[in-house]
Design a protein around this motif. Structure first.
Motif, PDB file in Angstrom:
ATOM      1  N   TYR A   4       1.039  -1.117  -0.037  1.00  0.00           N
ATOM      2  CA  TYR A   4       0.107  -0.086   0.069  1.00  0.00           C
ATOM      3  C   TYR A   4       0.784   1.353  -0.122  1.00  0.00           C
ATOM      4  O   TYR A   4       1.892   1.355   0.767  1.00  0.00           O
ATOM      5  CB  TYR A   4      -1.002  -0.100   1.128  1.00  0.00           C
ATOM      6  CG  TYR A   4      -2.061  -1.237   1.263  1.00  0.00           C
ATOM      7  CD1 TYR A   4      -3.147  -0.862   0.538  1.00  0.00           C
ATOM      8  CD2 TYR A   4      -1.683  -2.375   1.605  1.00  0.00           C
ATOM      9  CE1 TYR A   4      -4.115  -1.677   0.465  1.00  0.00           C
ATOM     10  CE2 TYR A   4      -2.744  -3.417   1.775  1.00  0.00           C
ATOM     11  CZ  TYR A   4      -3.852  -3.169   0.943  1.00  0.00           C
ATOM     12  OH  TYR A   4      -4.810  -4.053   0.810  1.00  0.00           O
ATOM     13  N   THR A   5       0.477   2.304  -0.796  1.00  0.00           N
ATOM     14  CA  THR A   5       1.254   3.444  -0.611  1.00  0.00           C
ATOM     15  C   THR A   5       0.968   4.398   0.561  1.00  0.00           C
ATOM     16  O   THR A   5       0.061   3.707   1.267  1.00  0.00           O
ATOM     17  CB  THR A   5       0.626   4.539  -2.029  1.00  0.00           C
ATOM     18  OG1 THR A   5      -0.626   4.731  -1.713  1.00  0.00           O
ATOM     19  CG2 THR A   5       0.855   3.895  -3.264  1.00  0.00           C
ATOM     20  N   THR A  36      -3.535   3.643  -1.077  1.00  0.00           N
ATOM     21  CA  THR A  36      -3.673   2.878  -2.309  1.00  0.00           C
ATOM     22  C   THR A  36      -2.986   1.752  -2.738  1.00  0.00           C
ATOM     23  O   THR A  36      -1.821   1.404  -2.373  1.00  0.00           O
ATOM     24  CB  THR A  36      -3.587   3.877  -3.281  1.00  0.00           C
ATOM     25  OG1 THR A  36      -4.094   5.078  -3.003  1.00  0.00           O
ATOM     26  CG2 THR A  36      -3.872   3.327  -4.608  1.00  0.00           C
ATOM     27  N   VAL A  91      -1.329  -1.610  -4.281  1.00  0.00           N
ATOM     28  CA  VAL A  91      -0.459  -1.821  -5.652  1.00  0.00           C
ATOM     29  C   VAL A  91      -0.138  -3.190  -5.551  1.00  0.00           C
ATOM     30  O   VAL A  91       0.515  -3.543  -4.469  1.00  0.00           O
ATOM     31  CB  VAL A  91       0.525  -0.679  -5.692  1.00  0.00           C
ATOM     32  CG1 VAL A  91       1.584  -0.556  -4.784  1.00  0.00           C
ATOM     33  CG2 VAL A  91       1.286  -0.865  -7.217  1.00  0.00           C
ATOM     34  N   ASN A 122       2.347  -6.099  -7.547  1.00  0.00           N
ATOM     35  CA  ASN A 122       3.275  -6.385  -8.748  1.00  0.00           C
ATOM     36  C   ASN A 122       3.516  -7.944  -8.986  1.00  0.00           C
ATOM     37  O   ASN A 122       3.379  -8.655  -7.765  1.00  0.00           O
ATOM     38  CB  ASN A 122       4.472  -5.746  -8.014  1.00  0.00           C
ATOM     39  CG  ASN A 122       4.670  -4.212  -8.172  1.00  0.00           C
ATOM     40  OD1 ASN A 122       4.233  -3.727  -7.173  1.00  0.00           O
ATOM     41  ND2 ASN A 122       4.923  -3.656  -8.984  1.00  0.00           N
ATOM     42  N   TRP A 145      -3.165  -1.655  -9.888  1.00  0.00           N
ATOM     43  CA  TRP A 145      -3.684  -0.585  -8.686  1.00  0.00           C
ATOM     44  C   TRP A 145      -4.961  -0.896  -8.421  1.00  0.00           C
ATOM     45  O   TRP A 145      -5.961  -1.392  -8.795  1.00  0.00           O
ATOM     46  CB  TRP A 145      -3.489   0.908  -9.292  1.00  0.00           C
ATOM     47  CG  TRP A 145      -2.306   1.165  -9.465  1.00  0.00           C
ATOM     48  CD1 TRP A 145      -1.547   1.174 -10.910  1.00  0.00           C
ATOM     49  CD2 TRP A 145      -1.376   1.826  -8.952  1.00  0.00           C
ATOM     50  NE1 TRP A 145      -0.141   1.526 -10.600  1.00  0.00           N
ATOM     51  CE2 TRP A 145      -0.055   2.021  -9.559  1.00  0.00           C
ATOM     52  CE3 TRP A 145      -1.122   2.267  -7.489  1.00  0.00           C
ATOM     53  CZ2 TRP A 145       1.131   2.603  -8.862  1.00  0.00           C
ATOM     54  CZ3 TRP A 145      -0.169   2.947  -6.890  1.00  0.00           C
ATOM     55  CH2 TRP A 145       1.025   3.051  -7.704  1.00  0.00           C
ATOM     56  N   ARG A 146      -5.134  -0.343  -6.925  1.00  0.00           N
ATOM     57  CA  ARG A 146      -6.781  -0.391  -6.353  1.00  0.00           C
ATOM     58  C   ARG A 146      -7.355  -1.566  -6.024  1.00  0.00           C
ATOM     59  O   ARG A 146      -6.478  -2.437  -5.695  1.00  0.00           O
ATOM     60  CB  ARG A 146      -7.491   0.832  -6.766  1.00  0.00           C
ATOM     61  CG  ARG A 146      -6.758   2.082  -6.941  1.00  0.00           C
ATOM     62  CD  ARG A 146      -7.659   3.170  -7.858  1.00  0.00           C
ATOM     63  NE  ARG A 146      -6.908   4.365  -7.860  1.00  0.00           N
ATOM     64  CZ  ARG A 146      -5.898   4.636  -8.774  1.00  0.00           C
ATOM     65  NH1 ARG A 146      -5.266   3.732  -9.426  1.00  0.00           N
ATOM     66  NH2 ARG A 146      -5.304   5.898  -8.768  1.00  0.00           N
ATOM     67  N   ALA A 169      -5.763  -4.815  -7.763  1.00  0.00           N
ATOM     68  CA  ALA A 169      -4.577  -5.111  -7.038  1.00  0.00           C
ATOM     69  C   ALA A 169      -5.052  -6.104  -5.865  1.00  0.00           C
ATOM     70  O   ALA A 169      -4.353  -7.217  -5.780  1.00  0.00           O
ATOM     71  CB  ALA A 169      -3.899  -3.801  -6.412  1.00  0.00           C
ATOM     72  N   VAL A 180       1.432  -1.506 -17.131  1.00  0.00           N
ATOM     73  CA  VAL A 180       0.399  -1.045 -15.923  1.00  0.00           C
ATOM     74  C   VAL A 180      -1.095  -1.379 -16.242  1.00  0.00           C
ATOM     75  O   VAL A 180      -1.464  -0.769 -17.336  1.00  0.00           O
ATOM     76  CB  VAL A 180       0.423   0.695 -15.734  1.00  0.00           C
ATOM     77  CG1 VAL A 180      -0.494   1.069 -14.656  1.00  0.00           C
ATOM     78  CG2 VAL A 180       1.826   1.012 -15.494  1.00  0.00           C
TER      79      VAL A 180
END
Length: 134
Positions: A18-19, A23, A25, A27, A53-54, A57, A95
């Motif tokens: 998480y950022t 948020t 994310v 990978n 993302w989000r 993810a 992305v």
């Protein structure tokens, strides 16, 4: 236009983080087979890094695992950064705007195949899975 569509298998379990603002994310990398064979008659693969993302993810982290087959639609991104030692590096990644689960594995999120199918169909707008040629 910058649009990428790939079908491949995960090379490792997805990594979710998480950022600082919360948020999600995720990978992971997928192995994508080339359409031709090498001199030994084998198909080579390209490893492609994927960023999601989000909410999608979180779904990928909950329902995907190493070996699962996915279709990824997104855009190609090339970014640069500098290491702590001062070396400049470039990273090429996709992305993802959409990740479709093409098979139903055991899942690492505690869900069952029915839950994964429902989740997958929801992300596809209710469409049925397509057959993959490999």
């Amino acid at each position: 236009m910058n649009k990428v569509i790939l079908i491949g298998r995960l090379g490792q379990d997805p990594e979710l983080r998480y950022t600082p603002n919360g948020t999600a994310v995720c990978n992971f990398s997928i192995a994508v087979e080339r359409s031709f064979t090498n001199q030994q008659g084998k198909r080579e693969v390209d490893w492609v890094n994927i960023v999601v993302w989000r909410k999608q993810a979180e779904n990928c982290a909950n329902y995907l695992e190493k070996g699962r087959q996915v279709a990824v639609e997104g855009r190609l991104q090339i970014r640069s950064y500098e290491t702590d030692e001062g070396q400049k590096r470039k990273v090429t990644e996709v992305v993802a705007n959409n990740v479709q689960f093409l098979d139903y594995g055991q899942g690492n999120g505690g869900g069952n195949n029915q839950g994964q199918k429902a989740n997958n169909n929801q992300s596809q707008g209710g469409k049925e899975d397509i057959d993959v040629p490999f």
